[in-house]
Design an enzyme around this catalytic site. Structure first.
Site, PDB file in Angstrom:
ATOM      1  N   SER A 241      59.440   1.835 -32.690  1.00  0.00           N
ATOM      2  CA  SER A 241      59.038   1.617 -31.306  1.00  0.00           C
ATOM      3  C   SER A 241      59.835   2.527 -30.392  1.00  0.00           C
ATOM      4  CB  SER A 241      59.280   0.154 -30.863  1.00  0.00           C
ATOM      5  OG  SER A 241      58.507  -0.754 -31.621  1.00  0.00           O
ATOM      6  N   SER A 279      53.983   1.329 -33.895  1.00  0.00           N
ATOM      7  CA  SER A 279      55.018   1.563 -32.894  1.00  0.00           C
ATOM      8  C   SER A 279      54.728   0.754 -31.635  1.00  0.00           C
ATOM      9  CB  SER A 279      55.077   3.061 -32.545  1.00  0.00           C
ATOM     10  OG  SER A 279      56.079   3.321 -31.592  1.00  0.00           O
ATOM     11  N   ASP A 281      55.327   0.567 -27.889  1.00  0.00           N
ATOM     12  CA  ASP A 281      55.719   1.510 -26.841  1.00  0.00           C
ATOM     13  C   ASP A 281      55.617   0.808 -25.494  1.00  0.00           C
ATOM     14  OD1 ASP A 281      55.724   3.295 -29.014  1.00  0.00           O
ATOM     15  OD2 ASP A 281      53.623   3.780 -28.676  1.00  0.00           O
TER      16      ASP A 281
END
Length: 372
Positions: A241, A279, A281
């Site tokens: 992340s 991920s 974000d």
């Protein structure tokens, strides 16, 4: 070592004095880092605190906004930001399994200040996953660690790389961590400062770009903790992340803070990120340009309105560019500041200044020296 010290220019804007989120007046950053070797139970993690204004945040609230580019992650305290555009606590960044512990520690610290006031607080805590190099299931972050990070908060230069919440992070399959940068607009564009702090823990190696150059293609065969693992495959390249905090002294309203937070996506994309399902974000932006915002206090009735100022929309473009460049440069600074880490049978190599410069030259980059 930081990217500007290598003569590499990220964008066209100029940084502030420290090229850091702390170039925004009043913003302070503190870290607490844990490094304990214990085989597969080794601890390499920590917590990073960002204070929007020096002193108790509740007594000096500011406007804020947030944006989620990909939601494979978590954060505490964002719903009130979305609803009211209000930030009245520090922002903390840590590992995925310690969000609750850090939130509770920030509440305890706030309670000590407000005593019996009829008030609540909803701290903002962001996270990224450090479970390759850290025993994340052990939930090692405690109240004392958060207090130490708060006590460490200061203006000026910010430690980067393997520090605080970024201690055990991996970025583009290299060692990642904390990074920061800033941009100061020319007087004709408002003269405001935009600063970014990232906890970088995302990205595939082959997608990595620095200053627009595809260095990841040159460096794709360097050891990767996801590909060349001694302890067996623990994940896949690109998982992780990135948590981004943007600060500015421009007088932005909440919806404008949200627009600023969205531009962190541009900085991440320029580095070659933002396209991975695995991920999370998540980006937060706050603005300290309005210094007269009322304090919430349910023991008495306050005034019914407050006069605030705002940046006109035709001046927002320069702030957007500053945010994108600051985030991009902060990520590179995180990579350069990081050092090799071997833990739990895995190894994450630092990209290193010499290796990065060599890759840049191989992709056609030529040095353009600039003020540090």
């Amino acid at each position: 070592m930081r990217i500007r010290e290598l003569g590499v220019r990220i964008g066209r804007g100029m940084p502030g004095r420290f090229n850091s989120i702390t170039d925004v007046d009043g913003v302070r950053v503190g870290h607490h880092t844990l490094n304990i070797e214990a085989g597969d139970a080794s601890v390499h993690t920590g917590v990073t605190i960002i204070e929007p204004r020096a002193g108790l945040a509740r007594s000096q609230p500011c406007f804020a906004g947030c944006h989620v580019l990909n939601g494979n992650g978590d954060a505490a305290g964002l719903e009130w930001i979305r609803e009211a555009g209000w930030l009245a606590t520090p922002i903390a960044v840590t590992n995925t399994h310690s969000v609750g512990a850090v939130r509770d520690a920030l509440i305890a610290a706030e309670r000590n200040e407000v005593k019996d006031s009829v008030y609540w607080c909803m701290p903002v805590v962001l996270e990224t996953f450090d479970g390759i190099l850290n025993d994340i299931w052990g939930q090692h972050i405690t109240v004392d660690h958060v207090r130490r990070a708060q006590a460490d908060a200061r203006s000026g230069r910010v430690m980067e790389g393997n520090v605080g919440g970024g201690t055990g992070m991996i970025c583009h399959e290299f060692k990642g961590g904390i990074g920061t940068a800033s941009r100061v607009l020319p007087p004709a564009e408002g003269g405001w400062t935009v600063g970014a702090l990232v906890q970088a823990n995302y990205g595939r190696r082959d997608a990595l770009r620095v200053a627009g150059y595809p260095v990841g293609e040159v460096l794709r065969d360097i050891h990767s903790p996801f590909r060349d693992t001694a302890g067996g495959r623990r994940g896949e390249a690109g998982m992780g992340s990135i948590a981004v905090t943007l600060a500015t002294d421009a007088p932005l309203l909440p919806h404008q803070c949200t627009r600023l937070a969205q531009r962190a996506s541009v900085g991440v994309a320029r580095m070659g990120g933002g396209t991975e399902d695995g991920s999370g974000d998540i980006f937060v932006a706050f603005a300290v340009g309005n210094s007269n915002l009322p304090v919430t206090d349910y023991t008495r009735i306050g005034k019914s309105s407050t006069v605030v100022t705002m940046v006109n929309n035709d001046h927002m473009s320069a702030l957007f560019m500053a945010a994108a460049e600051a985030v991009e440069e902060a990520i590179v600074n995180a990579l350069l500041a990081a050092t090799d880490m071997t833990a739990r049978g895995e190894r994450a190599e630092a990209i290193g200044a010499a290796r990065l410069l060599s890759a840049l030259h191989e992709t056609g980059w030529r040095s353009t020296r600039m003020p540090v």
